[in-house]
Design a protein around this motif. Structure first.
Motif, PDB file in Angstrom:
ATOM      1  N   GLU A   1     -32.226  70.216 -15.626  1.00 19.56           N
ATOM      2  CA  GLU A   1     -31.910  70.724 -14.282  1.00 19.56           C
ATOM      3  C   GLU A   1     -32.496  72.116 -14.087  1.00 19.56           C
ATOM      4  N   VAL A   2     -32.508  72.914 -15.153  1.00 16.17           N
ATOM      5  CA  VAL A   2     -33.171  74.230 -15.072  1.00 16.17           C
ATOM      6  C   VAL A   2     -34.623  73.994 -14.663  1.00 16.17           C
ATOM      7  N   GLU A   3     -35.230  73.000 -15.290  1.00 14.22           N
ATOM      8  CA  GLU A   3     -36.639  72.717 -15.009  1.00 14.22           C
ATOM      9  C   GLU A   3     -36.829  72.220 -13.577  1.00 14.22           C
ATOM     10  N   GLN A   4     -35.915  71.346 -13.127  1.00 14.51           N
ATOM     11  CA  GLN A   4     -36.016  70.861 -11.734  1.00 14.51           C
ATOM     12  C   GLN A   4     -35.899  72.007 -10.737  1.00 14.51           C
ATOM     13  N   VAL A   5     -34.971  72.928 -11.004  1.00 17.71           N
ATOM     14  CA  VAL A   5     -34.785  74.076 -10.096  1.00 17.71           C
ATOM     15  C   VAL A   5     -36.062  74.908 -10.089  1.00 17.71           C
ATOM     16  N   ALA A   6     -36.586  75.195 -11.284  1.00 16.90           N
ATOM     17  CA  ALA A   6     -37.785  76.033 -11.376  1.00 16.90           C
ATOM     18  C   ALA A   6     -38.967  75.363 -10.670  1.00 16.90           C
ATOM     19  N   ILE A  28     -33.132  86.146  -8.605  1.00 13.91           N
ATOM     20  CA  ILE A  28     -34.547  86.409  -8.327  1.00 13.91           C
ATOM     21  C   ILE A  28     -34.638  87.132  -6.993  1.00 13.91           C
ATOM     22  N   ARG A  29     -35.783  87.760  -6.748  1.00 14.98           N
ATOM     23  CA  ARG A  29     -35.941  88.499  -5.492  1.00 14.98           C
ATOM     24  C   ARG A  29     -37.249  88.122  -4.815  1.00 14.98           C
ATOM     25  N   THR A  30     -37.155  87.895  -3.509  1.00 12.00           N
ATOM     26  CA  THR A  30     -38.350  87.687  -2.689  1.00 12.00           C
ATOM     27  C   THR A  30     -37.999  88.052  -1.242  1.00 12.00           C
ATOM     28  N   ARG A  34     -35.792  79.952 -20.147  1.00 11.51           N
ATOM     29  CA  ARG A  34     -36.584  78.831 -19.613  1.00 11.51           C
ATOM     30  C   ARG A  34     -37.021  79.128 -18.173  1.00 11.51           C
ATOM     31  N   TYR A  35     -36.095  79.673 -17.378  1.00 12.77           N
ATOM     32  CA  TYR A  35     -36.475  80.084 -16.012  1.00 12.77           C
ATOM     33  C   TYR A  35     -37.626  81.086 -16.074  1.00 12.77           C
ATOM     34  N   PRO A  67     -28.910  78.403  -9.962  1.00 12.00           N
ATOM     35  CA  PRO A  67     -27.849  77.833 -10.807  1.00 12.00           C
ATOM     36  C   PRO A  67     -28.032  78.266 -12.264  1.00 12.00           C
ATOM     37  N   LEU A  68     -26.946  78.680 -12.873  1.00  7.71           N
ATOM     38  CA  LEU A  68     -26.986  79.039 -14.302  1.00  7.71           C
ATOM     39  C   LEU A  68     -25.574  79.026 -14.866  1.00  7.71           C
ATOM     40  N   HIS A  69     -25.351  78.158 -15.840  1.00 11.13           N
ATOM     41  CA  HIS A  69     -24.096  78.188 -16.587  1.00 11.13           C
ATOM     42  C   HIS A  69     -24.361  77.509 -17.923  1.00 11.13           C
ATOM     43  N   PRO A  70     -23.479  77.699 -18.897  1.00 14.45           N
ATOM     44  CA  PRO A  70     -23.794  77.244 -20.255  1.00 14.45           C
ATOM     45  C   PRO A  70     -23.994  75.734 -20.369  1.00 14.45           C
TER      46      PRO A  70
END
Ligand SMILES: Cc1ncc(COP(=O)(O)O)c(C=O)c1O
Length: 365
Positions: free
Chosen positions: A352-357, A286-288, A258-259, A343-346
């Motif tokens: 929340e994945v979407e909010q972070v992205a 990720i890298r920047t 999803r990310y 953030p990433l865990h099962p």
């Protein structure tokens, strides 16, 4: 705030099983080197497809004792990746090894086989490839170099439970493989724990003595050892969590996917799986070059992040003694300035994945 990690959701999901497992230990009234550990060692080895697993007190001890059991003695050079976390080096040094470093491949941020070959000296005895973030190292190339130079390989699988190299699990390559079950790992205990996997009966025997004061049979001590045991309560918890490891790794992969969907096309480097790799997405890194500003922006938007790791080994104060200044390992140094773990865990809710992205996307306008 979206935390980087939280353990409550997992505990709620597994509570009944975990409480029953711990209760079994209380009922048995036996806390060290008992039936739970024996069962966990068998189940963990079977899950991996290894002949043996030996439980110890931490991943750091697993690296230390695996190297010792594989024949590393004081003064032997041991090469690891310059971007790994300090415990890899601590394990090497505890085994008496002299820390030697190799730069990493910029695509996978794991040990570069070319850099490894350049790092080998007369002193070198062993290699500790680190499957960092749960992405496997290029093991065929590393094993070929090890064989050519007669070097022992001990994999650092602290972040690699369930990751595969060409369909074969990480931990099935060198003479032995060290695992950590630190709570945040893909297979995490509720305290400190670790294990070593090996196919060698001899290494298994040495490890069982080393972890228990060098004792061979009761009252008879045959080598210098340590006290490093995986206790019964942690073993019972790990047995429960091992049953859910494949599910948990799939859940991580779905969130990583999803990310990827939401962050594609933005000026960022997303984690990338090499053609040989099945990563376990221990971390989503990720890298920047704008890493620090992005981390601050995310903090203001209520998203916690971490950096794995902002200081490469050779620039840590403690390892100034290696006399490897800035510029020694350019790829590891560049990564140290650019990496940011989301953030990433099962149990991380997909919303929340979407909010972070979305918060990351806003940063780039
Ligand atoms: C790559 C790596 N190696 C070694 C370790 C050491 O494991 P532990 O914390 O269980 O000693 C860790 C975890 O902290 C790790 O991430």
């Amino acid at each position: 705030m979206i935390p980087f990690l939280e353990f409550h959701s997992e505990f709620r999901r597994l509570e009944t099983e975990i409480r029953a497992a711990i209760d079994e230990v209380f009922q048995a009234g036996w806390y060290i080197l008992g039936k739970q550990l024996e069962a966990f060692e068998n189940e963990f080895a079977a899950h991996l497809g290894a002949a043996h697993a030996v439980g110890v007190a931490s991943g750091t001890d697993a690296i230390h004792l695996a190297l010792a059991a594989a024949g590393v003695i004081r003064g032997d050079g041991v090469i690891t990746a310059a971007n790994t976390c300090v415990p890899t080096a601590v394990g090497i040094i505890a085994a008496g090894g002299e820390l030697q470093l190799a730069d990493v491949d910029p695509g996978t941020l794991t040990m570069s086989p070319q850099a490894l070959e350049r790092a080998i000296t007369e002193k070198t005895k062993a290699i500790v490839p680190v499957h960092l973030y749960g992405h496997p190292c290029d093991m065929d190339a590393i094993l070929a170099i090890a064989q050519r130079h007669g070097l022992v390989v001990v994999e650092d699988c602290a972040q690699a439970h369930g990751a595969c190299y060409r369909e074969r699990p990480c931990g099935r390559f060198g003479a032995a493989a060290a695992f950590s079950f630190y709570p945040s790992k893909n297979l995490g205990a509720y305290g400190d724990a670790g294990a070593i996997a090996t196919d060698s009966d001899e290494i298994r025997g040495r490890l069982r003595r080393l972890r228990n004061y060098g004792e061979d049979r009761r009252y008879h001590h045959v080598c210098d050892g340590v006290n490093s045991r995986l206790d019964e309560i942690q073993a019972a918890i790990l047995r429960v969590k091992l049953r859910h490891l494949d599910w948990a790794n799939d859940a991580r992969r779905q969130r990583a996917q999803r990310y990827h969907e939401l962050l594609a096309g933005f000026p960022l480097r997303l984690p990338h799986e090499a053609p040989w790799a099945t990563a376990n997405y221990h971390l989503f890194v990720i890298r920047t070059p704008q890493r620090d500003a992005l981390a601050e922006h995310l903090r203001e938007r209520g998203v916690a992040t971490l950096m794995h790791y902002p200081v490469p080994l050779h620039l840590q104060e403690v390892y100034q003694r290696l006399q490897l200044g800035p510029g020694s390992f350019p790829e590891a140094e560049r990564a140290a300035h650019e990496v940011l773990s989301l953030p990433l865990h099962p149990d991380l809710p997909m919303e929340e994945v979407e909010q972070v992205a979305l918060a990351v996307r806003d940063f780039f306008g």
